[in-house]
Every structure is written in structure tokens, then in C-alpha cells.
Write an enzyme that holds these catalytic residues in place. Sequence first.
Site, PDB file in Angstrom:
ATOM      1  NE  ARG A  62       2.358  -5.471   1.621  1.00 36.51           N
ATOM      2  CZ  ARG A  62       2.226  -6.783   1.646  1.00 36.51           C
ATOM      3  NH1 ARG A  62       1.130  -7.356   1.197  1.00 36.51           N
ATOM      4  NH2 ARG A  62       3.201  -7.547   2.082  1.00 36.51           N
ATOM      5  CE1 TYR A  80       2.186  -0.104   6.922  1.00 36.14           C
ATOM      6  CE2 TYR A  80       1.364  -1.238   4.977  1.00 36.14           C
ATOM      7  CZ  TYR A  80       2.388  -0.955   5.856  1.00 36.14           C
ATOM      8  OH  TYR A  80       3.627  -1.517   5.668  1.00 36.14           O
ATOM      9  CE  LYS A  92       5.286  -3.674  -1.358  1.00 29.72           C
ATOM     10  NZ  LYS A  92       6.479  -4.418  -1.756  1.00 29.72           N
ATOM     11  CG  HIS A  99       8.261  -7.935  -3.863  1.00 26.50           C
ATOM     12  ND1 HIS A  99       7.718  -8.711  -2.864  1.00 26.50           N
ATOM     13  CD2 HIS A  99       8.566  -6.760  -3.269  1.00 26.50           C
ATOM     14  CE1 HIS A  99       7.714  -8.043  -1.725  1.00 26.50           C
ATOM     15  NE2 HIS A  99       8.223  -6.852  -1.945  1.00 26.50           N
ATOM     16  CB  SER A 141       6.886  -8.305   2.932  1.00 20.99           C
ATOM     17  OG  SER A 141       6.188  -8.205   1.724  1.00 20.99           O
ATOM     18  CB  CYS A 148      12.851 -11.836   3.820  1.00 18.48           C
ATOM     19  SG  CYS A 148      11.512 -12.892   4.358  1.00 18.48           S
ATOM     20  CG  ASP A 194       9.642  -3.160  -2.041  1.00 19.76           C
ATOM     21  OD1 ASP A 194       9.788  -4.289  -1.560  1.00 19.76           O
ATOM     22  OD2 ASP A 194       8.531  -2.619  -2.167  1.00 19.76           O
ATOM     23  NE  ARG A 225       6.835  -1.426   6.482  1.00 22.31           N
ATOM     24  CZ  ARG A 225       7.023  -2.215   5.422  1.00 22.31           C
ATOM     25  NH1 ARG A 225       7.793  -1.831   4.431  1.00 22.31           N
ATOM     26  NH2 ARG A 225       6.445  -3.386   5.353  1.00 22.31           N
TER      27      ARG A 225
HETATM   28  C1  OXD Z   1       6.145  -5.011   1.588  1.00 24.73           C
HETATM   29  C2  OXD Z   1       6.772  -3.680   1.522  1.00 24.73           C
HETATM   30  O1  OXD Z   1       5.211  -5.212   2.377  1.00 24.73           O
HETATM   31  O2  OXD Z   1       7.735  -3.541   0.767  1.00 24.73           O
HETATM   32  O3  OXD Z   1       6.576  -5.887   0.815  1.00 24.73           O
HETATM   33  O4  OXD Z   1       6.303  -2.759   2.191  1.00 24.73           O
HETATM   34 MN    MN Z   2       8.066  -5.176  -0.530  1.00 21.89          MN
END
Ligand code: OXD
Ligand code: MN
Length: 585
Positions: free
Chosen positions: A70, A198, A207, A227, A249, A251, A276, A369
Site C-alpha cells: 500500500r 497491488y 481497505k 481493523h 498490518s 503483526c 482483518d 500474499r
Molecule cells: C494490511 C492488509 O496492509 O491487511 O493491513 O493487507
Molecule cells: Mn490489514
Amino acid sequence: MEIRNKAALDLVDQMIELCKPDQVVWCDGSEEERNKLQDKAVETGVLDKLNQEKLPGCYLHRTDPNDVARTEKLTFICCRRKEDAGPTNNWMDPQRAYAETGANFVDSFKGRTMYVVPFIMGPAGSPFSKVGIEITDSIYVVLNMRIMTRMGQIAMDQLGEDGEFTKCLHCTGDLSIEKRRILHFPEDNTIWSFASGYGGNVLLGKKCLALRIASYLAKQEGWMAEHMLILGLTDSNGEKTYIAAAFPSACGKTNLAMLIPPESFPGYKVETLGDDIAWIRKGADGRFYALNPEAGFFGVAPGTSKKSNPNALATTRSNTIFTNVVKTDDGDVWWEGMGKDTTPAHGIDWLGKDWTPASGEKGAHPNSRFTAPACQCPCISPDWEKPEGVPLSAILFGGRRAKLAPLVFQSFGWNHGTFLGATMASETTAAATGAVGVVRRDPMAMIPFCGYDMADYFGHWIEMAKDDPNAPKIFHVNWFRQDDEGNFLWPGFGDNLRVLDWIVRRCKGKAGAKETAIGYIPNPEDINTDGLDISRETLEEILSVDKEAWKAEIPGMEEFFAKFGDKLPKEIRAEIDALKERLGK
Ligand code: OXD
Ligand code: MN
């Protein structure tokens, strides 16, 4: 395909006029359409077919090397008044945004097909659900949206003749960073994305809609878009407790959502509802209900292994799109951290080049991903598509902090819990472009995703539940504490269940804790350590509060809050004052 919504037809007409595609395809979400699009994607080099015996229905995609995460710097909230976007968002005047990026959209689909992708965030018919229509030139986007949302005719049916929807426009363009823009127009319920391919920038339901636009709608409509992962924990008595958790993100949200309890916890089970995003509403009974608006997982591949997350790995063995991972010589996939004895002798790396482990280069991009259907997850909860969501008992906030934050602590109440969320800080990861490992304040893990002024967002949190006995209990966790040599002090992964177990028992009033300046912390004996090899000293260390270190943290919190000036809710100010008082002079 049956389209009865006049606004949808008008939108597509306008976009045809603007972008001039060669042809227009309304996506109905059928299997036949999927097969056709997959074949076309392979023919045109957008997707690479993987070994269909090992990985049925799986494909690989590589993004442009300058387009792998992102791009927060190029992500804007375009509301009329700058102050409504707040100090933590990039703001652009909507007229300017429409004019500048609109000029780039002119004729941008020439020679290309315009795909019209109607989608629902949330299960069809749920009172939580929101419809969007994404117009895109990318087959990769269509096939990913098919996994991540309820897509096609089902969405047009939900929309009916006059339902409202989020208008989403995406063009891959020439991928130039100069032209790249991720633009949100909350007042127009519109999203424009230009010159990226992306996922986080182009799967506009995720998002962009389910967090940035949804957070704005949620404030107006009295609910919350967060989130957060959602999980259900069943204990040995068969009692089920639902928990939502916000972490920045990359974690470990996906890992926590799919945790496998240690052997010393027989009868315990974790089931996944989402990894998420959580939409949270008050139910008729006054409790807080959470629902995952997505239908798939767009998870970080590196580090996903049989040890760290066997459920995620199993989820991705069919009908999955991999992005920027290694393709092995037998048409399988690989990434760093997939586990011992998995490294191939040779493969094709994320850049499409020959790769060997000896090259010293990473084979998979650190933010590579998988996009996988949630229903394939071995531990998916039977409740994950309940239209009314599931009742939440606890909300967790967490970050990646080598020092300071103890393993777990509980807030004194909702306002204090909101303050814990508002002061979340974490070391940065590869999910966004920029330096990795720098501590940044990331309230509720929403800094990149809140569609309006975060001071108003904190105020909305307070409003949602102040003095409400039904509010979920709020906790802060940190799995990432390290000693001075950089070794992790807590094993993490499955053993995080020990912390969830304390949290669940706390929610039921059945677990002990000591009151400290920062909140309620378990005594070492309050955590079940059966079968865990951890010394008493280490446990004491990760359950201790270093008052001086916390005092030293206060100026950073105040500096962050100063950005919001007078808009910061008085309740948050009161919490920082109370913390100072408790820490002593
Ligand atoms: C992020 C995702 O970047 O979930 O938070 O992809
Ligand atoms: Mn996320």
C-alpha cells in the site's frame, strides 16, 4: 445478467464515456465466468498456472517491482473541508482530485476491457452489509474480488432497483508513481484508484470501502468499522467467547485468528470468523455484535508455515491466488519462513528471475500474499456468516513492541480502553512502503484506514459505549517483548492461547489480576503455564510495569495528541491526566 439499478447503469455509462473501453463485461460471479477469466489471464500473462494436481485452482501473479505494498503517501481522503480529514490523513480537495486523476482516466481503458464488478461486503441480506460496484481494467482484480467478496448477480439482487452503493473505479494505467492515486470521496461514497495493481490499493472493497469509507459511514450511522480479526474461543466446558483484536498490518492477526491451542489445553478450540476487518454494531439486546465483511483472506505469505499457521497453509492449497511468491520447479509455491526443509534448490523468484537459496536474495517479496477463500479454512467458525454477527466479550489492542508494553493488561473501563487503543504504538512492517522497524503511533491500528478526523473517531468510540455495562472488556497485548540480545521472551503463536484464556476468564470474573498504574495485569500464577517452558523471572519480567519507562512514554503520547488540538475528546485528555497521576511524579 439482470441489472435493475438505474444508478448503476448510469454510473457505468458515465465511466464508459470517460475511459473509453473496447468492451464492457458485467461480472455475474458464475463458475463459467471464473474459468473464462482465468484462461484469459493465463493467455495474457497476468496469471501463471500452478501445478493443478498439487494446487487445484491456484494461480500466481507478479506485480510490478515498484508496486508491492500500500502506498500511504499516495492515499488521500478527499472531503470538502480539510479539517474533516484530520491531521493523520493526506487530504486533497475533491474538485482537484476529480480533475487531476479524472484527466488520467480519460481514454485510459482504450484497447482494454472494462469489467463491472458488483460486490457485497458482508453476507447477502445481513443488516451489516454494504454493496459496492468496482469498475476495473484488471482481471487480477476481478478474480481477487471474487474471493474476497460476495460478487456478481448476488450483489445486484441485494441492490435491487434503488439501493445505494459505493462507486469504485480502478485503472491499472501505466503504473507510474507520479500518476498513482488512491482517492476516497466519503461525501460522495466514491473511490478512485489509478496506476496501481497491488491488492491493498486496488481491491477496493477491502481497505478503501470496508475501512476508510465504512468508518465514515459508521460514524454517521452509529456503528464501528475496525481493523480487527474476530475469533471464537471454546473452552474445556464447551463455552464459547468471541474476541476481536486490532493489530497493525503484518503483526500476526491471521495467525492469532487461526491459533491452534497447546496440547496442555485439552478441549479448547479457536475458530476463525475474520482475520482483518470487523464491523461492529449494537444488537437489540444491547450487546456488541461483530461481523467480518470479507469472504476471503488476503494474507501475508512469508512466515506462514506448518508451525506458525497450519490452518492458513491448508486454506491456500486450492482456489488461491498467490502474489509475488517463489514458483518452484514443480509448479508449487514457496516463501521465506515456510519452515524447515521446505526450501527448494531452485525456483523463479517474485521478480520472475531464476533463484537459488545461495543467491542471498529473498525469493518471495516480504509483503507477498495469498488470496484464499475463507470457507476453505479448516478452523472457520460455523458462525462466520451469521447475518447478525457474533456477540463480542473482549476487544484486544496490540502492537509490536520490543520493550515497555507487558504481555497483557486489562483497561479500567471503556474510556480507558479507548485510550489504550488511541495510544497504540508499533514497530513498522513491510505491509506499507517506507522504513521497517520504526516505532509509529497507530491508534486502533487505524492510522492508514480511518476515513475522517481521528479525534472525531476517538469521540465516536467513547460515544459508542460510555457507561455501557454491555460493552466488551478492553485489553492490550504484546507478543513481541525482547531481551537485550533481541531474543523473544514469549513463545507466541499457539501459546498466545494462555493469554486469551486469562482474558476469557477475566471477562467472566473468574481470573485474578493486580491493579497497576497502567491497568490490571495478571500475576504470574494467573496465567496457565502448564506444559510451557518459561522461567518465573521471564514471566515476571513480561508481566511487570516499568514506571520510569512508562513516564518516558508520556511525552510521545502528548506530542501525538497535540496534533488534534482542541478536537481531542475531553475523555481522552482525562485518561492521560489520570495515567500521569497513577505513575506519580
Ligand atoms: C494490511 C492488509 O496492509 O491487511 O493491513 O493487507
Ligand atoms: Mn490489514
